[in-house]
Design a protein around this motif. Sequence first.
Motif, mmCIF file in Angstrom:
data_model
loop_
_atom_site.group_PDB
_atom_site.id
_atom_site.type_symbol
_atom_site.label_atom_id
_atom_site.label_comp_id
_atom_site.label_asym_id
_atom_site.label_seq_id
_atom_site.Cartn_x
_atom_site.Cartn_y
_atom_site.Cartn_z
ATOM 1 N N THR A 1 132.809 -72.696 -12.430
ATOM 2 C CA THR A 1 132.327 -72.240 -13.733
ATOM 3 C C THR A 1 131.069 -72.986 -14.144
ATOM 4 N N ARG A 2 131.127 -74.297 -14.051
ATOM 5 C CA ARG A 2 129.981 -75.136 -14.407
ATOM 6 C C ARG A 2 129.681 -76.065 -13.238
ATOM 7 N N PRO A 3 128.739 -75.699 -12.379
ATOM 8 C CA PRO A 3 128.459 -76.531 -11.200
ATOM 9 C C PRO A 3 128.016 -77.937 -11.573
ATOM 10 N N ARG A 4 128.585 -78.906 -10.889
ATOM 11 C CA ARG A 4 128.145 -80.286 -11.093
ATOM 12 C C ARG A 4 126.713 -80.461 -10.597
ATOM 13 N N ALA A 5 126.365 -79.725 -9.536
ATOM 14 C CA ALA A 5 125.012 -79.762 -8.986
ATOM 15 C C ALA A 5 124.751 -78.440 -8.277
ATOM 16 N N VAL A 6 123.490 -78.027 -8.275
ATOM 17 C CA VAL A 6 123.051 -76.861 -7.493
ATOM 18 C C VAL A 6 121.820 -77.304 -6.715
ATOM 19 N N VAL A 7 121.894 -77.208 -5.388
ATOM 20 C CA VAL A 7 120.816 -77.703 -4.533
ATOM 21 C C VAL A 7 120.438 -76.625 -3.518
ATOM 22 N N GLU B 1 138.415 -78.887 -3.484
ATOM 23 C CA GLU B 1 138.080 -77.919 -4.523
ATOM 24 C C GLU B 1 136.569 -77.972 -4.733
ATOM 25 N N LYS B 2 135.948 -76.826 -4.817
ATOM 26 C CA LYS B 2 134.494 -76.761 -4.912
ATOM 27 C C LYS B 2 134.032 -76.989 -6.356
ATOM 28 N N ASP B 3 133.028 -77.863 -6.516
ATOM 29 C CA ASP B 3 132.476 -78.065 -7.857
ATOM 30 C C ASP B 3 130.952 -78.076 -7.867
ATOM 31 N N SER B 4 130.316 -77.879 -6.701
ATOM 32 C CA SER B 4 128.856 -77.878 -6.593
ATOM 33 C C SER B 4 128.435 -76.767 -5.637
ATOM 34 N N ILE B 5 127.164 -76.366 -5.728
ATOM 35 C CA ILE B 5 126.678 -75.232 -4.954
ATOM 36 C C ILE B 5 125.522 -75.655 -4.061
ATOM 37 N N LEU B 6 125.602 -75.260 -2.796
ATOM 38 C CA LEU B 6 124.567 -75.558 -1.813
ATOM 39 C C LEU B 6 124.003 -74.239 -1.304
ATOM 40 N N VAL B 7 122.719 -73.975 -1.597
ATOM 41 C CA VAL B 7 122.054 -72.740 -1.190
ATOM 42 C C VAL B 7 121.233 -73.034 0.057
ATOM 43 N N LEU B 8 121.576 -72.384 1.170
ATOM 44 C CA LEU B 8 120.919 -72.667 2.440
ATOM 45 C C LEU B 8 120.013 -71.518 2.875
ATOM 46 N N ASP B 9 118.752 -71.848 3.169
ATOM 47 C CA ASP B 9 117.836 -70.936 3.831
ATOM 48 C C ASP B 9 118.299 -70.794 5.285
ATOM 49 N N VAL B 10 117.771 -69.811 6.010
ATOM 50 C CA VAL B 10 118.175 -69.600 7.403
ATOM 51 C C VAL B 10 117.047 -69.949 8.373
ATOM 52 N N ASP B 11 115.953 -69.179 8.359
ATOM 53 C CA ASP B 11 114.870 -69.387 9.326
ATOM 54 C C ASP B 11 114.206 -70.744 9.146
ATOM 55 N N GLY B 12 114.168 -71.525 10.208
ATOM 56 C CA GLY B 12 113.517 -72.827 10.156
ATOM 57 C C GLY B 12 114.353 -73.909 9.524
ATOM 58 N N THR B 13 115.474 -73.524 8.915
ATOM 59 C CA THR B 13 116.390 -74.484 8.302
ATOM 60 C C THR B 13 117.658 -74.602 9.133
ATOM 61 N N LEU B 14 118.238 -73.464 9.470
ATOM 62 C CA LEU B 14 119.448 -73.435 10.299
ATOM 63 C C LEU B 14 119.185 -72.900 11.699
ATOM 64 N N THR B 15 118.270 -71.939 11.821
ATOM 65 C CA THR B 15 117.977 -71.335 13.127
ATOM 66 C C THR B 15 116.491 -71.448 13.441
ATOM 67 N N ASP B 16 116.205 -71.713 14.692
ATOM 68 C CA ASP B 16 114.811 -71.836 15.138
ATOM 69 C C ASP B 16 114.284 -70.430 15.453
ATOM 70 N N SER B 17 114.136 -69.645 14.386
ATOM 71 C CA SER B 17 113.888 -68.213 14.534
ATOM 72 C C SER B 17 112.601 -67.738 13.878
ATOM 73 N N VAL B 18 111.812 -68.653 13.324
ATOM 74 C CA VAL B 18 110.613 -68.236 12.599
ATOM 75 C C VAL B 18 109.677 -67.440 13.497
ATOM 76 N N ARG B 19 109.432 -67.938 14.697
ATOM 77 C CA ARG B 19 108.446 -67.305 15.569
ATOM 78 C C ARG B 19 108.861 -65.896 15.966
ATOM 79 N N ILE B 20 110.107 -65.726 16.432
ATOM 80 C CA ILE B 20 110.485 -64.387 16.879
ATOM 81 C C ILE B 20 110.680 -63.440 15.697
#
Length: 240
Positions: A169-175, A6-25
């Motif tokens: 409703t009330r996230p234990r953590a947001v990162v 069950e989800k109780d926290s939130i993870l906000v993920l960037d894409v370029d340079g964090t998940l994909t090596d796509s900054v240059r293109i």
Amino acid sequence: MQASFEKDSILVLDVDGTLTDSVRIHQRALLGAMESLAFDELNTDWGSYPHHTDTGILIHAHVENGRALPQPHDLARFEHEIDERFTALLNAHGLAEIPGARAFVEAAHRSRWGVVFATGGIRQVSHRKLRSVAIDYTDAMLITASEYSSRDQLVAEAIKRAQAGYGITRPRAVVSIGDGMWDLKVARKLGIDFVGIGSKRQRSPLLDEGVPVYDDMWDAMHWLTPGRGRASGTRLASRP
């Protein structure tokens, strides 16, 4: 998408340079799209713009060059131009994940974290990036510059979307996890925690900001380690 807890926290993920090596293109595609608009003067230091997103850059360039704000048809044409250029570069050069990105996201999905993606790139190009490295996501949990020109709005909406979508409703953590100074600035403005991705060998500026910084997503996998009040019970992948 697997969800073992069950989800109780939130993870906000960037894409370029964090998940994909796509900054240059991505930057090459953005530059080409901006140059095609034939501004009298074009500041190509994208990091100096008030809003570090594709649409934020377009809007600010219009203002600085004395043009009317872009209308919906202008934005649609601009997005099409970026997508065409990005697709050509993607087909020519391919795209790799930031090492460990897919495994990290899979581990987070199996944990108590509700995962949402927030990126300064436009929607269609963002789809191409995530699909090209087989990262598991849903359209509803991807917030892009096609909807919001401001990174503050992007991340704030991502948090709201995760709360509604995962029933938190009330996230234990947001990162927030990102590779740029703008990611950190937004996290601080919104009052949420931040984890940086940036090579120590290349001396990421995030290292001077007093936040945890990992070389890549395999390195960051330790951040999900059970016993640290985060993803207890999750089976973590290890670097191959």
